[in-house]
Design a protein around this motif. Structure first.
Motif, mmCIF file in Angstrom:
data_model
loop_
_atom_site.group_PDB
_atom_site.id
_atom_site.type_symbol
_atom_site.label_atom_id
_atom_site.label_comp_id
_atom_site.label_asym_id
_atom_site.label_seq_id
_atom_site.Cartn_x
_atom_site.Cartn_y
_atom_site.Cartn_z
ATOM 1 N N THR A 16 0.817 -1.219 0.000
ATOM 2 C CA THR A 16 0.000 0.000 0.000
ATOM 3 C C THR A 16 0.848 1.264 0.000
ATOM 4 O O THR A 16 0.462 2.250 -0.618
ATOM 5 N N PRO A 40 3.291 2.222 -3.740
ATOM 6 C CA PRO A 40 2.649 2.971 -4.834
ATOM 7 C C PRO A 40 2.359 4.428 -4.458
ATOM 8 O O PRO A 40 2.473 5.322 -5.297
ATOM 9 N N GLN A 41 2.017 4.672 -3.203
ATOM 10 C CA GLN A 41 1.767 6.050 -2.783
ATOM 11 C C GLN A 41 3.058 6.864 -2.786
ATOM 12 O O GLN A 41 3.059 8.042 -3.165
ATOM 13 N N ALA A 77 5.554 6.389 -4.745
ATOM 14 C CA ALA A 77 5.872 6.643 -6.148
ATOM 15 C C ALA A 77 5.107 7.861 -6.646
ATOM 16 O O ALA A 77 5.649 8.690 -7.389
ATOM 17 N N GLY A 78 3.868 8.002 -6.246
ATOM 18 C CA GLY A 78 3.093 9.172 -6.623
ATOM 19 C C GLY A 78 3.669 10.451 -6.026
ATOM 20 O O GLY A 78 3.715 11.488 -6.688
ATOM 21 N N LEU A 79 4.126 10.387 -4.790
ATOM 22 C CA LEU A 79 4.739 11.563 -4.163
ATOM 23 C C LEU A 79 6.033 11.962 -4.862
ATOM 24 O O LEU A 79 6.307 13.155 -5.066
ATOM 25 N N LEU A 123 6.747 11.421 -7.992
ATOM 26 C CA LEU A 123 6.350 11.990 -9.274
ATOM 27 C C LEU A 123 5.882 13.442 -9.110
ATOM 28 O O LEU A 123 6.225 14.313 -9.917
ATOM 29 N N MET A 124 5.119 13.707 -8.048
ATOM 30 C CA MET A 124 4.683 15.080 -7.785
ATOM 31 C C MET A 124 5.883 15.982 -7.504
ATOM 32 O O MET A 124 5.948 17.122 -7.986
#
Length: 121
Positions: free
Chosen positions: A97, A100-101, A103-105, A107-108
């Protein structure tokens, strides 16, 4: 006048509406008999599968990898760190869980840095 049994060929050739009314109980009984025969075949197959299942060895550990990982961590730390297989399960869930979160951070953050470089140039 044709006899009802002859008109329907023993309730095997129901073509007239009147013969359908006459043969409805017979057809219902035939359907019940076919269902019972199919149930008997399924019961026999189920009994055979259960007898074959009894011959198989029982499973002792729900997750041998988690048990092995817990024992390996305890062994590597000389018993200082005590980990259970439940701890390994929770660590897996957290990894599935959180990664993936994260990875989004990242990317931001990369998008923000690219925008700030574009504005300063």
């Amino acid at each position: 006048m044709v006899h009802k049994a002859q008109a329907t060929a023993g309730c095997r050739d129901v073509t007239l509406p009147a013969s359908g009314d006459v043969c409805a109980p017979v057809l219902a009984l035939r359907q019940a008999q076919a269902t019972a025969e199919r149930r008997d075949v399924l019961d026999a197959d189920l009994h055979e599968a259960e007898s074959q299942l009894r011959l198989l060895p029982s499973v002792m550990a729900a997750d041998p990898q988690a048990d092995t990982a817990a024992r390996l961590i305890s062994w590597m730390s000389f018993g200082l760190i005590t980990v259970t297989s439940n701890d390994i399960h929770l660590a897996r869930i957290a990894g599935m869980t959180l990664v993936p979160q994260l990875a989004g951070l990242v990317l931001m953050l990369a998008a923000t840095l690219c925008q700030s470089r574009g504005q300063s140039a």
